[in-house]
Design a protein around this motif. Sequence first.
Motif, short mmCIF file in Angstrom:
data_model
loop_
_atom_site.label_atom_id
_atom_site.label_comp_id
_atom_site.label_asym_id
_atom_site.label_seq_id
_atom_site.Cartn_x
_atom_site.Cartn_y
_atom_site.Cartn_z
N PHE A 65 -54.04 85.34 70.42
CA PHE A 65 -55.12 86.22 69.95
C PHE A 65 -56.15 85.42 69.15
CE2 PHE A 65 -52.48 90.19 70.47
CZ PHE A 65 -53.42 90.87 71.22
N TRP A 66 -55.65 84.56 68.28
CA TRP A 66 -56.53 83.80 67.38
C TRP A 66 -57.40 82.83 68.18
CZ3 TRP A 66 -57.91 85.00 62.76
CH2 TRP A 66 -58.45 84.06 61.89
N ILE A 67 -56.77 82.09 69.11
CA ILE A 67 -57.52 81.10 69.91
C ILE A 67 -58.53 81.81 70.81
CG2 ILE A 67 -57.35 79.30 71.69
CD1 ILE A 67 -56.34 78.24 69.09
N ALA A 218 -55.33 73.71 75.69
CA ALA A 218 -54.65 72.96 74.63
C ALA A 218 -53.97 73.92 73.65
CB ALA A 218 -55.65 72.10 73.87
N GLY A 219 -54.65 75.05 73.37
CA GLY A 219 -54.16 75.95 72.33
C GLY A 219 -52.96 76.77 72.74
N LEU A 303 -47.47 75.28 67.30
CA LEU A 303 -48.51 76.05 66.60
C LEU A 303 -49.55 75.09 66.01
CD1 LEU A 303 -46.34 78.69 64.71
CD2 LEU A 303 -47.81 79.09 66.66
N ALA A 304 -49.06 74.02 65.38
CA ALA A 304 -49.97 73.06 64.74
C ALA A 304 -50.86 72.39 65.78
CB ALA A 304 -49.16 72.01 63.99
N HIS A 305 -50.25 71.98 66.88
CA HIS A 305 -51.02 71.30 67.93
C HIS A 305 -52.04 72.25 68.55
CE1 HIS A 305 -51.66 70.32 72.21
NE2 HIS A 305 -51.91 69.13 71.70
N GLY A 306 -51.66 73.53 68.71
CA GLY A 306 -52.59 74.52 69.27
C GLY A 306 -53.85 74.64 68.44
N LEU A 307 -53.71 74.67 67.13
CA LEU A 307 -54.88 74.82 66.24
C LEU A 307 -55.66 73.52 66.13
CD1 LEU A 307 -53.05 76.94 63.56
CD2 LEU A 307 -55.02 77.72 64.88
#
Length: 444
Positions: A65-67, A218-219, A303-307
Motif C-alpha cells: 500500500f505504501w509503495i 524493487a519495493g 521491508l528495509a530493502h523495499g523502502l
Amino acid sequence: MMKFLLALMFMMPLCFLKYFWLMNWLFFILSFLFFMNISYSFIWMNISYFLGSDLLSYSLIFLSFWICSLMILASEKLLKTNNYSNLFLFMMINLMLALYLAFSSMNLFIFYLFFEISLIPTFILIIGWGYQPERIEAGIYLLFYTLLVSLPMMIAIFYCYEFFFSLDFYFLNKNLKNLFMYMCMNMVFLVKMPMFFIHLWLPKAHVEAPVSGSMILAGVMLKLGGYGMMRLMKLFLYVGMKINLVFIVIGVMGGVIISLICLRQSDIKSLIAYSSVAHMGLVLAGIMTLNLWGFWGSLIMMLAHGLCSSGLFCLANITYERMHSRSMYLNKGLMNILPSMTFWWFMFSISNMAAPPSLNLLGEIMLINSIISYHWWLMIFLSLISFFSAAYSLFLYSYTQHGKYFSSVYTIFLGNFREFLLLFLHWLPLNILILKCEYFLLWI
C-alpha cells in the motif's frame, strides 16, 4: 480483509475521472486504515472468507500500500505530459489488488494465481511507460523467466492437494520428502527473488521500466519470492536439511560477485538494480538456514530493502528528469547544482550500506547471526558482502555528487515539495521502524 478488497475495487471507476491526486490521497488513506487494522493475536488475524493475515502478510501488504501510494506521487510527469495517466492509475489498482490477494490469501492455489496475475500489470507498466525501445525485450525476459518455472509449481500444488487433501496453509503441516517437489515448488520463488544465476531479467527490467515500474519491482515484487518461500519451507524441512547449503552458498557467493559487478556499472539504475540482487541473496540465505533468526532477519531485510531501493530509484529518476541521462559520467558534480538532493542521496546511500539507525542494519545483523550459526565458513563471504556493499554505495554517492559537473548543463530545477515529500516518506519508516523492532519478532 474483504473491506480493503472492496475499497480497491470501488476505486477503479475513479481512475477514469481525471482525479489523479485524489487517487493518491485515497491510497494514503487506505495505507493508514490498514495500518490501524493490526490486532495483537498475531496468529491469523482479520480472517474473512479465504483472506487473513499474520504479521508476515500484514507487514508486506502495508509495504505494498505504501509503495503504491508513493508510486503515484513519483509519476507526476505522466499527468503533466498527459501520457495516459488514467490507464496508469487503473494498472496501479489492478497491481495492488493482485499483490493484496497474493499476500493475504490463506490458500496456496489462490496465492499462486495472484502471484502470477501480478506479472501482467507489471509487464504493461514496463511496455507502456518505459523509456527505451529495449523495454519490449526486458518485458519478455521478465515474463518468460517467471512463466518457465511457474508451471512446475502448479504441478507441485496439485501434488500437495493429493497429499494433504487441502491447500489451506494451516493444513500443510507434514514433510514432503521429495527433492523433485522441492525444486518444482521453490524454483519460481528463486527466480522471483532473484537468486544469482537466474537474476538476468532483473537489471534489464529495472533499467527499461519507468520510475513506478522500478519502485514496485524493487519495493514489492521481489518480496513475493521471499514470502512464498517463508510460507512453504516448512513443507520441506527433511529435504532442506540436506540440500539448503547449496542455495545458501549460491546466495552469499552471488552476493559477493554482484557487489563487484556493482562497482563497475556506469548506469545509475543498473547499479541500484544489481545491489537488489546482492541484498536478496542474503535474504535467500537467511530463509534457507531454517532458523528463527534467519526468518526474522529476512522479513526485516525485505521491508528495509523495499523502502531503501525504492527511494534510490526515485532519486535516480529525479536526476534523470533533469539531466535526461542515467550515465554516471554525465551525472557528476550534482552537489554544485542540486545541493538539496545531495542530502537525500547521502541518507539513502548510507541506508543501503546498512548504517544505523536504518532497518537494513537490524536485518543484516540478524542475517549474519543466522548464517554464521549455520556454518562458520560463511563468515568470509558475509564480511566481503558487507565491505563491498559499503564500497558500491559510497561509489554511487561520491561519483554522482562530487567532481566537476557536465559542461552542457546550463539550467536546472532545484526540486519541489512533491519530490522532497516523496523521499521523506521513503526515509521516515526506514529509520523509525527500528524503534519498534520487537513487532517483527512476534509473527512465528
